[in-house]
Design a protein around this motif. Structure first.
Motif, PDB file in Angstrom:
ATOM      1  N   SER A  99       0.816  -1.223   0.000  1.00  0.00           N
ATOM      2  CA  SER A  99       0.000   0.000   0.000  1.00  0.00           C
ATOM      3  C   SER A  99       0.851   1.275   0.000  1.00  0.00           C
ATOM      4  O   SER A  99       0.521   2.231  -0.697  1.00  0.00           O
ATOM      5  N   GLN A 103       0.964   3.934  -3.084  1.00  0.00           N
ATOM      6  CA  GLN A 103       0.701   5.359  -2.895  1.00  0.00           C
ATOM      7  C   GLN A 103       1.838   6.200  -3.476  1.00  0.00           C
ATOM      8  O   GLN A 103       1.600   7.181  -4.185  1.00  0.00           O
ATOM      9  N   GLU A 109      -5.920   0.564  -7.113  1.00  0.00           N
ATOM     10  CA  GLU A 109      -6.592  -0.731  -7.267  1.00  0.00           C
ATOM     11  C   GLU A 109      -7.069  -0.942  -8.703  1.00  0.00           C
ATOM     12  O   GLU A 109      -6.912  -2.023  -9.266  1.00  0.00           O
ATOM     13  N   ILE A 119      -4.086  -4.565  -2.996  1.00  0.00           N
ATOM     14  CA  ILE A 119      -3.123  -3.697  -2.323  1.00  0.00           C
ATOM     15  C   ILE A 119      -3.273  -3.926  -0.828  1.00  0.00           C
ATOM     16  O   ILE A 119      -4.378  -3.829  -0.294  1.00  0.00           O
ATOM     17  N   GLY A 121      -1.264  -3.733   3.290  1.00  0.00           N
ATOM     18  CA  GLY A 121      -0.249  -3.112   4.123  1.00  0.00           C
ATOM     19  C   GLY A 121       0.917  -4.054   4.346  1.00  0.00           C
ATOM     20  O   GLY A 121       0.745  -5.270   4.458  1.00  0.00           O
TER      21      GLY A 121
END
Length: 139
Positions: A99, A103, A109, A119, A121
């Motif tokens: 993620s 970013q 997505e 996606i 963490g």
């Protein structure tokens, strides 16, 4: 259950071949293989990134087509997207985009190739996939 977890951070064709080859061969032994694409590699899970892949700076003068021919001669799919498709067809391989990397490098997505599992963490990946894995590799 035997599992493999990998973190891939390189996005050059010649550098991503090794982890994908290990995943490709690993499906014969492991029940599940989870790969997290971080940093520049997150772009490989996007439609645009998978089509724009090039050799690393160390091999910048080498045409991708030449490497693909040699990969094909070795018995593996040469096209990166085809490799992702073959890995997904096994039902054992999960491809995740980090993620934070998504970013930073503008991958959303909606940009992901169909073979991507989404996606996620990095903390989730590390605690849920990498920590309990039988083997963990990073590239």
């Amino acid at each position: 259950m035997k599992t493999m977890a990998m973190v891939v951070r390189q996005d050059a064709y010649d550098l991503v071949l090794t982890p994908l080859a290990f995943a490709y061969l690993g499906v014969a032994y492991y029940d599940e293989i989870n790969i997290l694409f971080v940093n520049w590699a997150v772009r490989l899970l996007s439609k645009q990134g998978v089509e724009a892949i090039k050799p690393s700076a160390d091999h910048a003068g080498t045409p991708v087509e030449m490497i693909e021919e040699r990969v094909k001669a070795a018995g593996l799919p040469a096209d990166l997207h085809e490799i992702f498709k073959k890995l997904k067809e096994t039902g054992k391989v999960h491809l995740y985009a980090c993620s934070l990397a998504a970013q930073i490098f503008g991958v959303e997505e909606r940009d992901l190739i169909p073979e991507a599992d989404g996606i996620v963490g990095a903390t989730w990946f590390l605690t849920e996939k990498a920590e309990p894995a039988t083997i963990f590799m990073q590239y």
